[in-house]
Design a protein around this motif. Structure first.
Motif, mmCIF file in Angstrom:
data_model
loop_
_atom_site.group_PDB
_atom_site.id
_atom_site.type_symbol
_atom_site.label_atom_id
_atom_site.label_comp_id
_atom_site.label_asym_id
_atom_site.label_seq_id
_atom_site.Cartn_x
_atom_site.Cartn_y
_atom_site.Cartn_z
ATOM 1 N N TYR A 623 0.829 -1.203 0.000
ATOM 2 C CA TYR A 623 0.000 0.000 0.000
ATOM 3 C C TYR A 623 0.869 1.261 0.000
ATOM 4 C CZ TYR A 623 -4.305 2.609 0.551
ATOM 5 O OH TYR A 623 -5.377 3.450 0.325
ATOM 6 N N ASP A 624 0.236 2.426 -0.167
ATOM 7 C CA ASP A 624 0.983 3.652 -0.426
ATOM 8 C C ASP A 624 1.727 4.178 0.799
ATOM 9 O OD1 ASP A 624 -0.425 5.931 0.965
ATOM 10 O OD2 ASP A 624 -2.119 5.288 -0.244
ATOM 11 N N THR A 625 2.689 5.042 0.522
ATOM 12 C CA THR A 625 3.583 5.566 1.553
ATOM 13 C C THR A 625 2.859 6.380 2.616
ATOM 14 O OG1 THR A 625 3.986 7.389 0.015
ATOM 15 C CG2 THR A 625 5.668 5.681 0.150
ATOM 16 N N ILE A 626 2.093 7.379 2.193
ATOM 17 C CA ILE A 626 1.572 8.352 3.150
ATOM 18 C C ILE A 626 0.659 7.693 4.175
ATOM 19 C CG2 ILE A 626 0.130 10.409 3.424
ATOM 20 C CD1 ILE A 626 1.253 11.486 0.843
ATOM 21 N N TYR A 627 -0.301 6.910 3.700
ATOM 22 C CA TYR A 627 -1.220 6.244 4.622
ATOM 23 C C TYR A 627 -0.480 5.229 5.477
ATOM 24 C CZ TYR A 627 -5.351 3.684 6.287
ATOM 25 O OH TYR A 627 -6.309 3.088 7.073
ATOM 26 N N THR A 628 0.252 4.332 4.837
ATOM 27 C CA THR A 628 0.856 3.208 5.553
ATOM 28 C C THR A 628 1.913 3.668 6.542
ATOM 29 O OG1 THR A 628 0.507 1.878 3.564
ATOM 30 C CG2 THR A 628 1.933 0.964 5.255
ATOM 31 N N GLU A 629 2.809 4.545 6.107
ATOM 32 C CA GLU A 629 3.900 4.962 6.980
ATOM 33 C C GLU A 629 3.414 5.858 8.116
ATOM 34 O OE1 GLU A 629 6.857 6.674 4.456
ATOM 35 O OE2 GLU A 629 7.062 4.856 3.239
ATOM 36 N N ARG A 630 2.288 6.527 7.927
ATOM 37 C CA ARG A 630 1.704 7.320 9.022
ATOM 38 C C ARG A 630 1.431 6.431 10.235
ATOM 39 N NH1 ARG A 630 -3.581 9.555 7.042
ATOM 40 N NH2 ARG A 630 -2.197 10.905 5.821
ATOM 41 N N TYR A 631 0.975 5.228 9.972
ATOM 42 C CA TYR A 631 0.583 4.327 11.053
ATOM 43 C C TYR A 631 1.602 3.222 11.337
ATOM 44 C CZ TYR A 631 -3.740 6.532 9.551
ATOM 45 O OH TYR A 631 -4.685 7.453 9.185
ATOM 46 N N MET A 632 2.516 2.973 10.378
ATOM 47 C CA MET A 632 3.394 1.806 10.495
ATOM 48 C C MET A 632 4.881 2.121 10.397
ATOM 49 S SD MET A 632 1.535 -1.021 10.778
ATOM 50 C CE MET A 632 2.366 -2.403 10.000
ATOM 51 N N GLN A 633 5.261 3.381 10.128
ATOM 52 C CA GLN A 633 6.617 3.707 9.694
ATOM 53 C C GLN A 633 6.919 2.870 8.429
ATOM 54 O OE1 GLN A 633 9.449 3.562 12.946
ATOM 55 N NE2 GLN A 633 8.379 5.151 14.083
ATOM 56 N N THR A 634 8.172 2.767 8.040
ATOM 57 C CA THR A 634 8.482 2.060 6.784
ATOM 58 C C THR A 634 8.691 0.568 7.050
ATOM 59 O OG1 THR A 634 10.871 2.347 6.975
ATOM 60 C CG2 THR A 634 9.622 4.139 5.920
ATOM 61 N N PRO A 635 8.568 -0.274 6.020
ATOM 62 C CA PRO A 635 8.849 -1.707 6.196
ATOM 63 C C PRO A 635 10.290 -1.965 6.620
ATOM 64 C CG PRO A 635 7.784 -1.294 4.080
ATOM 65 C CD PRO A 635 8.142 0.039 4.652
ATOM 66 N N GLN A 636 11.187 -1.106 6.188
ATOM 67 C CA GLN A 636 12.588 -1.262 6.567
ATOM 68 C C GLN A 636 12.781 -1.041 8.069
ATOM 69 O OE1 GLN A 636 11.361 0.526 4.094
ATOM 70 N NE2 GLN A 636 12.588 0.398 2.221
ATOM 71 N N GLU A 637 11.993 -0.124 8.638
ATOM 72 C CA GLU A 637 12.104 0.179 10.070
ATOM 73 C C GLU A 637 11.278 -0.768 10.938
ATOM 74 O OE1 GLU A 637 12.369 4.965 10.325
ATOM 75 O OE2 GLU A 637 10.660 4.186 9.207
ATOM 76 N N ASN A 638 10.193 -1.286 10.395
ATOM 77 C CA ASN A 638 9.220 -2.032 11.190
ATOM 78 C C ASN A 638 8.771 -3.310 10.476
ATOM 79 O OD1 ASN A 638 7.212 -2.661 13.111
ATOM 80 N ND2 ASN A 638 5.699 -1.325 12.138
ATOM 81 N N PRO A 639 9.700 -4.184 10.094
ATOM 82 C CA PRO A 639 9.319 -5.370 9.305
ATOM 83 C C PRO A 639 8.359 -6.303 10.032
ATOM 84 C CG PRO A 639 11.595 -5.547 10.080
ATOM 85 C CD PRO A 639 11.144 -4.145 10.365
ATOM 86 N N THR A 640 8.537 -6.473 11.346
ATOM 87 C CA THR A 640 7.653 -7.398 12.064
ATOM 88 C C THR A 640 6.237 -6.852 12.156
ATOM 89 O OG1 THR A 640 8.351 -6.435 14.183
ATOM 90 C CG2 THR A 640 9.529 -8.395 13.416
ATOM 91 N N GLY A 641 6.100 -5.515 12.296
ATOM 92 C CA GLY A 641 4.760 -4.921 12.328
ATOM 93 C C GLY A 641 4.002 -5.190 11.048
#
Length: 721
Positions: A623-641
Motif C-alpha cells: 500500500y501507499d507511503t503516506i497512509y501506511t507509513e503514518r501508522y506503520m513507519q516504513t517496512p525497513q524500520e518495522n518489518p515485524t509490524g
C-alpha cells in the motif's frame, strides 16, 4: 377458552399477520435507487446573508440550473442560469467569484482518481447572461482570482492564468510532463491521503499565485491492464509510491502577477511533505505546513513570497502521528485558529500571529469533529462535536474566549451545518438511525428552527410497507474497553431461538461505523439479511475514532493486531448470548475491512465460520507511503509490524468458507493484494471462492455491477452461514 386468552391470541395473530403482510427489501430495489433520499446539492450562501443558491436537476428538460432562494421565506426567487438556456451539456458543479458577478460551470466532467476530475468549464456573467468557454481542452481545478477578473487552472500538468477581461491566457509553467513533473495539482498519493487536488493558491488581492511542484521522476511506476472491448488490452501506468519507496520531491514556488516572475521559496530542511498551503490575511504572507516522513513532526511556516523570507510559527510533535486538517483559519490580525489532538482529544486553539498560544477554546473528553468558521462580528466560533456521545454529532457556538458555549442543534443523532455568509442563519442537515435526512433553516443566535426545507417523509412512509428492524445501539466490553456496537435483529426475533450472526466492520484508524445516522445502501442490505433470519452486528474496536487519541493510536506500528483481537473476542462474547448460534458467526468488510475480515477468518479460524473480503489489503508492503507509513513507519524500520499482521502469512490456518473479491483496475488497493493471497491459499491447498471484476476500481460499481456483487455475497452467506 378464557376471554383474556382469546384477546392475547387475537393480538398475537394480528401482530404476526401484519408482519407477514409487510414486504421484504430486495437487492434490485437497493441498487436501483428505490430508497434514495432527497437533499440539497452544491449549497452556497450569498454574501448578502439573505439568500443562497443550490444546483437543481430538471428531469423534464434534462437540464441543470443554479437557483436562488430566500433564507427567511424559503421561496425560490429566480433561476440564475440554466444549462438548456446556454445550449450546453448539463453542468454538474458551479462556483461564484468573490463578488458573485460570475459563475464557473463544470460540464462533461470525467473522473481521474478519487477526487480529481477533468472537465470543460464555462464562465457565466450574471449581469450580461453570456457564457464563455475557458479552454477548448478539458482542464483541472479552475479557480477565480479574488477580484474575479482572472482564472488560474491546470492542463497537462502546467499552470495557466486566463485574463477574463482580455480573454488572453498565459502559461505559467512549461516543464509539466506526465509521470514526471506536476505543477499545481497533487500527485496520486497526496490526492488520496492528504485529500486535496488543487495545489495552488491566490493571495487575498490576486497579485500572487503560489503553487507546489511535484517531481515524480524517481517514484516507482505501477501498471494495470485495462481490458475494455478491444482485441488487445491497454495498460494504465502511473506513479504509485508503495511503503518504503520514493515519494515525489516537492518544492514551493510563487508567481508574481504584475512582474510575471517566478520565485522558488526557500523552505528549511527540504520538507518531505507539504500537505497544506494557504495565504494569510497579509497580502504577501503564505502559510505553509510541512511534515517529516513519519508524519509526527508538523511545522507551520509563514513565508513572505516577495522577500523570500520564511519564519517558523508553530511546531507540533507526537510519538505516533499527526493528522493534517483543513481547519487553519486566519483572523483579521493574522492570529489564527487551529485544531489539535495534543491534549488527547481534538480541540480548537487560538494562536497569535507570531505563534504564541492565546487560548485553548474548547476542552473536554470529547472531540471537535468539524470546524465551520469564525464570525468576526460577534467573535463566535462554530463547530461540530461529539459532546452528546461519540456516536452523535451536534453543532455548537462558542466565543473566542472559550465562553458562552451554546448547543445550536436539538435533535439527537447526526447534525451538520451550512452557515450563511454572515452567520445569521444555518441550514442544518439532521438524520438518525430512525429519521432520514431532514434539512431545516435555523437561527444561528439560538439555534431555533425557522422553517422546514427538505424532508424525506415520503421515503419514511414508503418504508412502512417493509419489514424494517431497529438498529439497536449499545456497548460491549471487549479486552478492557467499552466498544460501541449496533445490532440488527430479524423482525420476528424470538429470544428463545438461536440465530446466525454476520459481523461487519471497517476498523481503519480514526474511522467510525457505529454512528447514529440514516441508512446507507449497506444498511438496507443488512435489513434484507435480517429478513432471512440473520443477526447483523457492527463493533468499532480499538483504533477507530472519536474516543480520544489514545484509543485511536494504540494500533500504531501494528495495524491489524488489536483491531483483529477485538473482533475475534467480540465474536466469542456474542457467541455466549442465548440467542446466538456460536457455530454460525461470519464477518465481512471492504478495503481496510477486507484486510480485517481476511485476518479474522485466518487468525480466528475456530471462531468464524465464513468471511467475505472485498478489495482487501493483504500486506501493508503493497500500500501507499503516506497512509501506511503514518501508522506503520516504513517496512525497513518495522518489518515485524508489517509481517506479523499480514493475512499472507496465515493462509495455512484457513478452515471456514472464504470469498475474496477485487476489481482488476483498483488504483488504490491494487489487485496484486488479492493475487498474492490467492497464491498463498493455493500453496496451502485451501479451498475458497473468488471473483475479479474486470476494469472496476476500488468502488466496484457501474451498470449492474453492484447488484451482481451483492447477489453473489448474499448467496455466499446463505450457503455458508
Amino acid at each position: 377458552m378464557r376471554k383474556s386468552t382469546i384477546v392475547l391470541f387475537i393480538t398475537i395473530f394480528y401482530t404476526v399477520f401484519s408482519v407477514a403482510q409487510k414486504k421484504d427489501i430486495t437487492l434490485n430495489e437497493i441498487w436501483s435507487g428505490e430508497f434514495r433520499t432527497n437533499g440539497m446539492d452544491a449549497l452556497h450562501g450569498l454574501n448578502n446573508d439573505k439568500e443562497y443558491t443550490v444546483l437543481n436537476w430538471d428531469a423534464a428538460t434534462r437540464s441543470t440550473s443554479v437557483d436562488l432562494y430566500d433564507y427567511e421565506s424559503q421561496v425560490k426567487k429566480k433561476t440564475i442560469v440554466k444549462s438548456s438556456d446556454l445550449n450546453i451539456i448539463p453542468f454538474s458543479d458551479y462556483s461564484f467569484n468573490q463578488n458573485e458577478e460570475k459563475l464557473l460551470l463544470a460540464t462533461e466532467m470525467e473522473s481521474i482518481y478519487r477526487r480529481s476530475t477533468l472537465a470543460k468549464y464555462y464562465v457565466y456573467d450574471v449581469k450580461t447572461s453570456k457564457s464563455t468557454l475557458v479552454d477548448d481542452r478539458k482542464i483541472q481545478e479552475p479557480t477565480f482570482s479574488p477580484s474575479g477578473d482572472a482564472l488560474a487552472f491546470v492542463c497537462d500538468n502546467n499552470i495557466y492564468i486566463k485574463n477574463l477581461n482580455t480573454n488572453i491566457t498565459i502559461q505559467i509553467t512549461t516543464d509539466g510532463e506526465k509521470n514526471k513533473i506536476i505543477n499545481g495539482i497533487t500527485d496520486w498519493v497526496y490526492e488520496e491521503e492528504f485529500e486535496f487536488v488543487r495545489a495552488f493558491e491566490w493571495n487575498k488581492t490576486g497579485t500572487q499565485l503560489s503553487y507546489i511542484k511535484f517531481d515524480e521522476t524517481n517514484v516507482p511506476e505501477f501498471s494495470m491492464d485495462v481490458y475494455g472491448q478491444d482485441l488487445y488490452p491497454q495498460q494504465q501506468v502511473f506513479k504509485y509510491p508503495k511503503a518504503g519507496e520514493n515519494n515525489s520531491e516537492v518544492s514551493l514556488y510563487n508567481y508574481n502577477i504584475s512582474s510575471k516572475e517566478t520565485l522558488k521559496i526557500d523552505l528549511p530542511n527540504s520538507p518531505y511533505y507539504i500537505p497544506r498551503i494557504k495565504f494569510t490575511e497579509e497580502e504577501n504572507v503564505l502559510s505553509v505546513q510541512t511534515l517529516n516522513r513519519h508524519q509526527n513532526d508538523l511545522n507551520l511556516y509563514f513565508c513572505d513570497v516577495e522577500m523570500n523570507q520564511v519564519k517558523l510559527v508553530l511546531n507540533e510533535k507526537e510519538d505516533t502521528y499527526i493528522d493534517v486538517t483543513n481547519n487553519l483559519t486566519f483572523l483579521n490580525d493574522n492570529s489564527f485558529l487551529w485544531t489539535s489532538e495534543k491534549n488527547g482529544h481534538n480541540h480548537i486553539y487560538h494562536y497569535s500571529a507570531s505563534g504564541n498560544l492565546k487560548k485553548q477554546i474548547t476542552k473536554g473528553l470529547w472531540e471537535v469533529t468539524d470546524f465551520y468558521g469564525y464570525n468576526s462580528k460577534d467573535k463566535n466560533i462554530y463547530y461540530q462535536s461529539t459532546e452528546n456521545g461519540s456516536i452523535n454529532r451536534d453543532v455548537y457556538a462558542i466565543n473566542l474566549k472559550g465562553k458562552n458555549k451554546t448547543r445550536l442543534t436539538k435533535n439527537t443523532g447526526t447534525n451538520s451545518a451550512t452557515f450563511s455568509a454572515g452567520y445569521t442563519y444555518f441550514i442544518n442537515r439532521f438524520s438518525s438511525a430512525k429519521i432520514p435526512y431532514h434539512y431545516t433553516l435555523n437561527n444561528t443566535r439560538n439555534g431555533m428552527e425557522i422553517k422546514d426545507i427538505v424532508d424525506n417523509n415520503q421515503l419514511l412512509n414508503k418504508l412502512k410497507d417493509y419489514s424494517i428492524s431497529n438498529k439497536e445501539f449499545s456497548t460491549i466490553k471487549v479486552n478492557g474497553n467499552d466498544l460501541n456496537m449496533w445490532m440488527i435483529k430479524p423482525i420476528d426475533f424470538d429470544s428463545q431461538k438461536q440465530y446466525p450472526v454476520l459481523m461487519y466492520q471497517y476498523s481503519g484508524p480514526g474511522s467510525q461505523e457505529v454512528a447514529n445516522r440514516w441508512h446507507s445502501a449497506n444498511d438496507y442490505w443488512y435489513q434484507l439479511l435480517a429478513s432471512k433470519g440473520y443477526i447483523v452486528v457492527c463493533i468499532d474496536g480499538r483504533g477507530t475514532g472519536f474516543k480520544g487519541a489514545d484509543f485511536k493510536k494504540v494500533t500504531y506500528k501494528e495495524l491489524g493486531k488489536y483491531e483483529v483481537e477485538d473482533q475475534i473476542q467480540a465474536a466469542k462474547q456474542l457467541g455466549t448470548l442465548s440467542y446466538v448460534d456460536e457455530n454460525r458467526i461470519g464477518i465481512w468488510g471492504w478495503s481496510f475491512g477486507g484486510f480485517m475480515s481476511s485476518n479474522c477468518i485466518l487468525k480466528g479460524s475456530d471462531v468464524f465460520k465464513m468471511a467475505i473480503a472485498v478489495a482487501p489489503v493483504t500486506s501493508w508492503r503493497f500500500y501507499d507511503t503516506i497512509y501506511t507509513e503514518r501508522y506503520m513507519q516504513t517496512p525497513q524500520e518495522n518489518p515485524t509490524g508489517y509481517d506479523l499482521n499480514s493475512p499472507l502469512n496465515f493462509a495455512d490456518q484457513l478452515k471456514g468458507k472464504f470469498l475474496l473479491i477485487h476489481g482488476s483496475a483498483d488504483d488504490n488497493v491494487h489487485v496484486q493484494n488479492s493475487m498474492q493471497l490467492i497464491n498463498q491459499l493455493v500453496n496451502h491447498n485451501k479451498q475458497f471462492d473468488w471473483a475479479i471484476y474486470p476494469d472496476k476500481n476500488h468502488g466496484i460499481y457501474g451498470g449492474n455491477t453492484r447488484l451482481q456483487l451483492y447477489t453473489k455475497m448474499t448467496n455466499f452467506i446463505e450457503q455458508s452461514l
